[in-house]
Design an enzyme around this catalytic site. Structure first.
Site, short mmCIF file in Angstrom:
data_model
loop_
_atom_site.label_atom_id
_atom_site.label_comp_id
_atom_site.label_asym_id
_atom_site.label_seq_id
_atom_site.Cartn_x
_atom_site.Cartn_y
_atom_site.Cartn_z
N GLU A 10 0.80 -1.22 0.00
CA GLU A 10 0.00 0.00 0.00
C GLU A 10 0.84 1.28 0.00
OE1 GLU A 10 -2.52 -3.34 1.36
OE2 GLU A 10 -0.52 -2.63 1.94
N HIS A 111 -5.04 0.67 6.88
CA HIS A 111 -5.58 -0.49 7.59
C HIS A 111 -4.53 -0.98 8.57
CE1 HIS A 111 -3.25 -2.49 4.43
NE2 HIS A 111 -3.25 -3.57 5.21
#
Length: 285
Positions: A10, A111
């Site tokens: 990410e 996250h």
């Protein structure tokens, strides 16, 4: 010296969402990994390298693009996921392509271990991200965290816990799935230089000194060195917590909150991994 690289997706420059094509993800992740290795070996030419491919199912790296004398941990599930393979023979840890914890404003694909089930994770009462959780185990092995790369919010968050590490910002998110990003070659140049600077610091100051320094500060000591330690997982749903509460030794303190206390960081890590699996089951109901 031996270097442990944990790779995520990410925080890789150019990648904006989990809907990116698999091949594009693999190309860009492999490129930043190679840049990290090049940076290390520009300073420590005899460096041994172990890489934990740690995004999704751990099948991201294009192995034929890597130097053929490195070793790679691949596949999923595995007990220690993002730090699988690390042991006391490792002299330093570098985290590539990392991201901000869940709930971070303007964090790229924010996250904490499971975007599908986990709302928040705390270590001894402190909200933490994946870097901090991973380093609980590595710090106990005397391994210093020397380098991290990822989005701006990741670097800002984790640098407060690891002020002595080198951080490289690859992109600036304007939302969870939108960003201003460096181009791949520009990102690789910064990562190469950052990894080289981190390696230079390791070789000049020594593993033990850096490992000791990362425990300095009240918060750092509470997160990384307190024993026994308590990890608390706050789930997105009560049903995920219903299932995770079956984990032996866990303690439920609310509809969506589950805690586990242990002096063994491996036990804590396995608790967290079990919580992510419980969340996957909840998603299928």
């Amino acid at each position: 010296m031996k270097y442990f690289i944990s790779l995520d997706m990410e925080g890789i420059a150019g990648l904006v969402s989990w809907s990116e094509t698999s091949q594009e993800q693999r190309e860009l992740m492999t490129g930043e990994t190679c840049a990290t290795i090049e940076g290390i070996r520009s300073v420590d030419k005899e460096a041994a390298i172990l890489i934990a491919d740690s995004h999704s199912r751990g099948q991201n790296l294009l192995l034929d693009r890597l130097p053929q004398d490195v070793q790679v941990v691949r596949g999923y599930p595995r007990p220690l996921y993002m730090v699988e393979g690390a042991d006391a023979t490792c002299d330093a840890a570098l985290f590539v392509g990392y991201h901000a914890p869940i709930g971070t404003r303007n964090g790229s694909m924010d996250h904490t271990y499971s975007s599908a089930s986990i709302y928040e994770v705390l270590a001894n009462g402190h909200v933490v991200g994946e870097t901090e959780l991973n380093m609980v185990l590595l710090a106990r092995l005397g391994i210093p965290f020397i380098f991290g790369s990822g989005d701006e919010q990741y670097c800002g968050f984790s640098q407060q816990f690891f002020p002595h590490a080198v951080f490289v910002t690859t992109k600036w998110a304007t939302g969870r799935y939108s960003q201003r990003t460096l181009m791949p070659e520009a990102s690789k140049t910064l990562i190469r230089d950052g990894a080289a600077n981190a390696t230079r610091q390791l070789m000049s100051r020594g593993r033990t000194t850096l490992a000791d320094e990362q425990l300095q500060g009240t918060v750092q000591h509470e997160i990384l060195a307190t024993s026994p330690s308590t990890w608390t997982v706050r789930f997105l749903t009560t049903s995920a917590c219903d299932v995770a509460a079956w984990i032996p030794g866990s303690r439920r303190s609310g509809g969506r909150e589950l805690s586990y206390t242990s002096a063994d960081p491996i036990e804590l890590y396995r608790f967290l991994m079990s919580c992510t699996v419980a969340g996957k089951y909840d998603k299928d109901l």
